[in-house]
Design a protein around this motif. Structure first.
Motif, PDB file in Angstrom:
ATOM      1  N   VAL A   1       0.837  -1.204   0.000  1.00 17.95           N
ATOM      2  CA  VAL A   1       0.000   0.000   0.000  1.00 17.95           C
ATOM      3  C   VAL A   1       0.869   1.251   0.000  1.00 17.95           C
ATOM      4  CG1 VAL A   1      -1.690   1.331   1.320  1.00 17.95           C
ATOM      5  CG2 VAL A   1      -1.979  -1.136   1.049  1.00 17.95           C
ATOM      6  N   ARG A   2       1.946   1.246   0.803  1.00 15.16           N
ATOM      7  CA  ARG A   2       2.841   2.412   0.844  1.00 15.16           C
ATOM      8  C   ARG A   2       3.454   2.658  -0.530  1.00 15.16           C
ATOM      9  NH1 ARG A   2       1.037   5.661   3.339  1.00 15.16           N
ATOM     10  NH2 ARG A   2      -0.675   4.242   3.680  1.00 15.16           N
ATOM     11  N   TYR A   3       3.912   1.586  -1.178  1.00 16.41           N
ATOM     12  CA  TYR A   3       4.511   1.744  -2.500  1.00 16.41           C
ATOM     13  C   TYR A   3       3.490   2.286  -3.496  1.00 16.41           C
ATOM     14  CZ  TYR A   3       6.170   0.592  -7.163  1.00 16.41           C
ATOM     15  OH  TYR A   3       6.520   0.672  -8.495  1.00 16.41           O
TER      16      TYR A   3
ATOM     17  N   SER B   1       8.922  -8.455  -3.945  1.00 16.42           N
ATOM     18  CA  SER B   1       8.910  -7.996  -2.557  1.00 16.42           C
ATOM     19  C   SER B   1      10.110  -7.119  -2.233  1.00 16.42           C
ATOM     20  CB  SER B   1       8.877  -9.202  -1.609  1.00 16.42           C
ATOM     21  OG  SER B   1       7.743 -10.000  -1.837  1.00 16.42           O
ATOM     22  N   THR B   2      11.292  -7.541  -2.680  1.00 21.35           N
ATOM     23  CA  THR B   2      12.479  -6.753  -2.353  1.00 21.35           C
ATOM     24  C   THR B   2      12.519  -5.459  -3.160  1.00 21.35           C
ATOM     25  OG1 THR B   2      13.777  -8.050  -3.959  1.00 21.35           O
ATOM     26  CG2 THR B   2      13.874  -8.725  -1.645  1.00 21.35           C
ATOM     27  N   TYR B   3      11.990  -5.482  -4.384  1.00 18.24           N
ATOM     28  CA  TYR B   3      11.980  -4.246  -5.167  1.00 18.24           C
ATOM     29  C   TYR B   3      11.041  -3.210  -4.553  1.00 18.24           C
ATOM     30  CZ  TYR B   3      11.411  -0.782  -8.730  1.00 18.24           C
ATOM     31  OH  TYR B   3      11.362   0.432  -9.369  1.00 18.24           O
TER      32      TYR B   3
ATOM     33  N   ARG C   1      11.994   0.383  -2.738  1.00 18.76           N
ATOM     34  CA  ARG C   1      11.495   1.683  -3.200  1.00 18.76           C
ATOM     35  C   ARG C   1      10.885   2.477  -2.060  1.00 18.76           C
ATOM     36  NH1 ARG C   1      10.354   4.758  -5.992  1.00 18.76           N
ATOM     37  NH2 ARG C   1       9.075   4.510  -7.832  1.00 18.76           N
ATOM     38  N   CYS C   2      10.451   1.769  -1.014  1.00 14.11           N
ATOM     39  CA  CYS C   2       9.893   2.437   0.166  1.00 14.11           C
ATOM     40  C   CYS C   2      10.942   2.692   1.246  1.00 14.11           C
ATOM     41  CB  CYS C   2       8.769   1.591   0.760  1.00 14.11           C
ATOM     42  SG  CYS C   2       7.328   1.403  -0.308  1.00 14.11           S
TER      43      CYS C   2
END
Length: 345
Positions: free
Chosen positions: A92-94, A175-177, A181-182
């Protein structure tokens, strides 16, 4: 003049019906509980990257409405939150960051919660020192996530289904990408997952291969594309990933024949990121099939499927396969990754 299914106006209408379906599901209690985070991603990314202005506006408005509901229901990270729940917060943050919406306080809570878990807790393997695992099981029907290497559930003794290493890799790439980014460490860094690209080649193909493993491998390759182009922000050069580009092209016809709309949506989406235009025979073939196979309720996939997450995700991938993106040139989402691709050959 009567418009044929492959004309732009009809395509836009089909995309709108698909978005309406996802939004209807997300506005139900059960649908929001099971697919709320990913529905926000669906609308936020369409709102951030679509070339059509009306589609951008509609998708952004819906993403913001769903995000307000999410924030009311989940204003903070619960104490003792487990990896699956923390990941939904990260998604959600991303998604909202793609619309310029940020929450520094909540991001710090997520960052703190994430530090409690190792790479193995997050990904099932440690990409710093080992390639994607081939002995991880799916969560058992009884709810237990068993340790690596087990073939029978420790709790209920059922035989376990084992995930392919391509599925494990796909999940780790995404997941790691997104977490990176966050500004959140998801047990390992994206570059540490991507570096195993040479080990994962060659990708499975042919009639003698396990069909599910082939499908997982294709999804892994589409997620290489998504994470390298920041989910439909940039075009990629086929020269950077010639084997992956060829593999995606080789599987379009099979996805049509097998009526696999979910896979076909991601194939078209990724091939357009590599520069194939709407007039290319493969894109035309896939789009024609997708436009003709939309369900009456606006969704794609099996209308009798009980798993609403599966129906929504299939519809999302088809929408992305059909819509046109406002590309911001040809480049990698993270320029320093180019050195990894050069080493991979």
């Amino acid at each position: 003049m009567t418009k044929t299914p492959d004309q732009p106006a009809s395509r836009q209408a089909s995309i709108k019906r698909g978005l309406d379906f996802v939004y209807r599901i997300a506005n139900t209690t059960d649908g929001f509980e099971r697919y709320g985070a990913l529905s926000i991603c669906c609308f936020a990314l369409a709102g951030a990257t679509s070339r059509d202005a009306s589609l951008r506006q509609l998708a952004r408005s819906r993403a913001e409405k769903l995000a307000r509901r999410w924030n009311r229901l989940r204003p903070c990270v619960p104490v003792g939150a487990q990896p699956d729940l923390i990941l939904t917060f990260i998604l959600v943050r991303y998604a909202l960051s793609r619309l310029g919406l940020r929450d520094a306080v909540l991001s710090e809570q997520i960052r703190t919660a994430a530090k409690q878990f190792s790479a193995e807790d997050w990904l099932g393997f440690n990409p710093v020192s080992a390639p994607p695992a081939n002995d991880l099981s799916y969560r058992c029907d009884c709810g237990l996530q068993n340790q690596r290497g087990r073939t029978f559930c420790k709790q209920c003794r059922r035989r376990l289904d084992i995930e392919s290493r391509y599925r494990v890799w796909m999940r780790a790439l995404a997941s790691t990408y997104v977490s990176g980014r966050c500004g959140i460490l998801f047990g390992a860094r994206y570059a540490e997952v991507l570096k195993w690209l040479p080990v994962m080649r060659p990708y499975p193909a042919g009639v003698d291969e396990d069909e599910e493993v082939v499908r997982d491998a294709i999804f892994a390759v589409t997620h290489i594309v998504y994470t390298l182009n920041d989910y439909n922000t940039y075009r990629l050069s086929p020269r950077w990933l010639p084997q992956e580009f060829a593999y995606l092209k080789a599987n379009v016809e099979a996805a049509c024949v097998k009526h696999d709309s979910e896979l076909l949506g991601e194939l078209l989406d990724s091939l357009k990121a590599f520069g194939l235009r709407a007039s290319h025979p493969l894109i035309m073939r896939g789009a024609k099939y997708l436009l003709a196979s939309q369900n009456e309720d606006g969704s794609w996939g099996d209308p009798d499927e009980d798993n609403i997450r599966a129906r929504c995700h299939t519809t999302w991938t088809v929408i992305d396969g059909l819509r046109t993106c406002a590309w911001r040139g040809e480049r990698l989402s993270r320029p320093e990754i180019k050195s990894i691709l050069k080493r991979c050959g």
